[in-house]
Design a protein around this motif. Sequence first.
Motif, mmCIF file in Angstrom:
data_model
loop_
_atom_site.group_PDB
_atom_site.id
_atom_site.type_symbol
_atom_site.label_atom_id
_atom_site.label_comp_id
_atom_site.label_asym_id
_atom_site.label_seq_id
_atom_site.Cartn_x
_atom_site.Cartn_y
_atom_site.Cartn_z
ATOM 1 N N ILE A 27 0.981 -1.195 -0.065
ATOM 2 C CA ILE A 27 -0.033 0.059 -0.033
ATOM 3 C C ILE A 27 0.857 1.295 0.179
ATOM 4 N N PHE A 28 1.838 1.111 0.770
ATOM 5 C CA PHE A 28 2.855 2.537 0.806
ATOM 6 C C PHE A 28 3.532 2.707 -0.380
ATOM 7 N N ILE A 29 4.019 1.346 -1.241
ATOM 8 C CA ILE A 29 4.693 1.786 -2.361
ATOM 9 C C ILE A 29 3.858 2.277 -3.342
ATOM 10 N N ALA A 30 2.729 1.570 -3.355
ATOM 11 C CA ALA A 30 1.648 1.622 -4.578
ATOM 12 C C ALA A 30 0.784 3.148 -4.439
ATOM 13 N N PHE A 42 1.127 5.490 -1.620
ATOM 14 C CA PHE A 42 1.564 6.815 -0.851
ATOM 15 C C PHE A 42 3.078 7.377 -1.131
ATOM 16 N N ALA A 43 3.814 6.509 -1.582
ATOM 17 C CA ALA A 43 5.262 6.676 -1.734
ATOM 18 C C ALA A 43 5.272 7.364 -3.453
ATOM 19 N N THR A 44 6.300 8.302 -3.511
ATOM 20 C CA THR A 44 6.273 8.927 -4.777
ATOM 21 C C THR A 44 7.812 8.926 -5.198
ATOM 22 N N GLY A 45 8.152 9.107 -6.462
ATOM 23 C CA GLY A 45 9.359 9.443 -7.069
ATOM 24 C C GLY A 45 10.430 8.505 -6.494
ATOM 25 N N ARG A 46 11.508 9.053 -6.047
ATOM 26 C CA ARG A 46 12.682 7.972 -5.837
ATOM 27 C C ARG A 46 12.252 7.246 -4.523
ATOM 28 N N THR A 47 11.648 7.572 -3.603
ATOM 29 C CA THR A 47 11.434 6.812 -2.422
ATOM 30 C C THR A 47 10.825 5.465 -3.051
ATOM 31 N N ALA A 77 1.324 -7.776 -4.530
ATOM 32 C CA ALA A 77 0.414 -7.114 -3.941
ATOM 33 C C ALA A 77 0.357 -5.789 -4.597
ATOM 34 N N GLU A 78 1.430 -5.489 -4.748
ATOM 35 C CA GLU A 78 1.652 -3.973 -5.393
ATOM 36 C C GLU A 78 1.310 -3.924 -6.889
ATOM 37 N N ASP A 79 1.733 -5.001 -7.605
ATOM 38 C CA ASP A 79 1.079 -4.934 -9.245
ATOM 39 C C ASP A 79 -0.340 -4.830 -9.062
ATOM 40 N N ALA A 80 -0.939 -5.695 -8.182
ATOM 41 C CA ALA A 80 -2.331 -5.614 -8.019
ATOM 42 C C ALA A 80 -3.036 -4.419 -7.795
ATOM 43 N N LEU A 81 -2.380 -3.678 -6.913
ATOM 44 C CA LEU A 81 -2.821 -2.264 -6.513
ATOM 45 C C LEU A 81 -2.545 -1.429 -7.772
ATOM 46 N N LYS A 82 -1.328 -1.543 -8.436
ATOM 47 C CA LYS A 82 -1.072 -0.644 -9.462
ATOM 48 C C LYS A 82 -1.962 -0.756 -10.654
ATOM 49 N N VAL A 114 -9.695 6.233 0.167
ATOM 50 C CA VAL A 114 -9.464 5.915 -1.181
ATOM 51 C C VAL A 114 -9.013 4.545 -1.195
ATOM 52 N N VAL A 115 -7.997 4.318 -0.455
ATOM 53 C CA VAL A 115 -7.216 3.091 -0.557
ATOM 54 C C VAL A 115 -8.400 1.829 0.296
ATOM 55 N N TRP A 116 -9.039 2.354 1.115
ATOM 56 C CA TRP A 116 -9.745 1.420 2.082
ATOM 57 C C TRP A 116 -11.044 0.888 1.300
ATOM 58 N N GLN A 117 -11.469 1.875 0.566
ATOM 59 C CA GLN A 117 -12.981 1.809 0.008
ATOM 60 C C GLN A 117 -13.011 1.508 -1.372
ATOM 61 N N VAL A 118 -12.104 1.961 -2.115
ATOM 62 C CA VAL A 118 -12.153 1.828 -3.442
ATOM 63 C C VAL A 118 -10.953 0.609 -4.060
ATOM 64 N N VAL A 119 -9.689 1.094 -3.744
ATOM 65 C CA VAL A 119 -8.645 0.560 -4.161
ATOM 66 C C VAL A 119 -8.265 -1.211 -3.653
ATOM 67 N N LEU A 120 -8.574 -1.244 -2.573
ATOM 68 C CA LEU A 120 -8.390 -2.358 -2.002
ATOM 69 C C LEU A 120 -9.315 -3.498 -2.521
ATOM 70 N N PRO A 121 -10.680 -3.063 -2.422
ATOM 71 C CA PRO A 121 -11.685 -4.009 -3.123
ATOM 72 C C PRO A 121 -11.411 -4.131 -4.532
ATOM 73 N N ALA A 122 -10.787 -3.035 -5.166
ATOM 74 C CA ALA A 122 -10.788 -3.410 -6.682
ATOM 75 C C ALA A 122 -9.734 -4.471 -7.016
#
Lengths: 248, 309
Positions: free
Chosen positions: B110-113, B115-120, B182-187, B207-215
């Motif tokens: 979840i963090f990588i897909a 919240f994190a951006t750019g170089r992180t 899991a990250e691929d699935a979220l992306k 957004v993550v909890w209600q939409v992205v995770l179920p999707a």
Amino acid sequence: MLSVRGLTIRYGSDVALENVDLDVRRNEVFGIIGPAGSGKTSFLRTLNRMDEENSAMSVEGTILFNGRDIHQIRNVYNLRQRIGVVFPLPVGLPMTIYDNVALSPRLRGVKKKSKLDEIVERCLQRAALWDEVKDRLTALGSLLSGGQQQRLTIARALSQEPELLLLDEFSIAVDPVTTMRIEDVLRDLKDEMTIVMVTNLVQQARRLADRTAFFLNGDLVEVGETEELFTGEVKDQRTRDYVEGRFG
Amino acid sequence: MPADSGSIAKVDLDHRGRSWYVDKAVGGLVFVGGVSAIVFVMGIFVFISREGFGFVFGTLDIGEFLTSIEWRPTSENNPRYGALALIAGTAAVTGLAMLVAVPFSLGAAIFIAEFATGRTREGLKVLVELLAAIPSVVWGFIGLSIMSPLIIDTFDQPVGVGVLNSGVILGLMAAPIMTTIAEDALKAVPDSYREAAEAMGATRWQVVWQVVLPAGRNGLVAALLLGVGRGFGETMAVLMASGHAINIPTSPFDSVRALTATIAAELGDAPRGSEHYQALFTLGIFLFVITFLINLAADFAVRRGAPRG
């Protein structure tokens, strides 16, 4: 209702929209026309601060929403809740039809089933979709046809009980019959909310908008009463050329 | 239309050109690739069945196999083939591993897909993939030389290898690959879903909890499954960190023995074709069947979980 002053939008060093001043009055349908790449969508995105989700986008100038500078508002989520958005391509979220419409009330904290039922029915009715889906509210929203999904999107926007409704080329993926039905819906909604509508179809602006703005290459060329733009004297010849289909 | 018929006549409609043959050849190659997966699975199943089935339906008492904890395949007079302790060992270690891996991998994904951006984001992805590439024997070594003394000191235990040690090691081992899947699935969840929810005034977490995770649910289940499969199938790290003692665990500090580790440790000493050899293959069949059932169950869950279309 909405007062924009000195709005400039950049993507990196590219200017998408420069130094725009305009006002939107309460309970009017405000049309925005202009060819692709003229900054119409970028303009809409800044109105509910969705630009902040795109790090490449930078915005200058002030936008007053009900007299409040939206960039000074500390709870951006509540601001967005007051503003409904309908995107060009229908977005039926991958949940049931019911849950699609109940999502926004649930985010606001509405939990009672009877209250949710009532909101879902009312919003679907007003989006002219209720009769088609009332027997299958538990079907996946993302499996509806394009036109139905777009009306579902509108129902979802209405469930926010917005003061301002932003429509971005809502008819791009919708058949002409559905387009006419949605246009009828919008005419009714005008009594309760203000509508800002970006459209590629100049005739759609003429049918619906009270006043219309013409964007071209990042400039606001002209803004005025819609009928004036189409029939009366225009200040700028480019406006006349565009509405009469000579370029764009 | 006479004007058109002239130009059409010049187009050769009777000879197949090179691109036609290339298309057929590539189609055939891809077909072979696809079918090979089925062939290999069937082949493996036939192989382990041939070595083990005679024993399963002849000498072996299946009731004893599933309920007895006595695994004494090398006894001269009275060999026993009770696999319950081995099954319990594998189950306990895998279960603990999932308890460790699921929160870590889901959180990381979840963090990588989202919240994190750019170089992180890019840096984290590379690190996680690097972590997934560590050989299992290295993990086993970490279990023996770092985790074990740590457990002995922290919990005041006589031995440091057992369910806790191997479960944690296995969990850390499975987490990176689960994170990647899991990250691929979220992306794979379209951005338009996120935008639609954001425009409604949903916070990032909503957004993550209600939409992205179920999707992304199907992909997330796949990630979990891969983790469970990894736990079941992992051999070396478990062999090193579990203590390898036949035992039904009653506390996290107990030593256990896993099905896979038993096969790995004993197959070399079992004379080919002997009862012991066949018993080990029976363990193999059992692992195969369990993995198959887990996959089936997950498939079922994924399908049933989706709202009716």
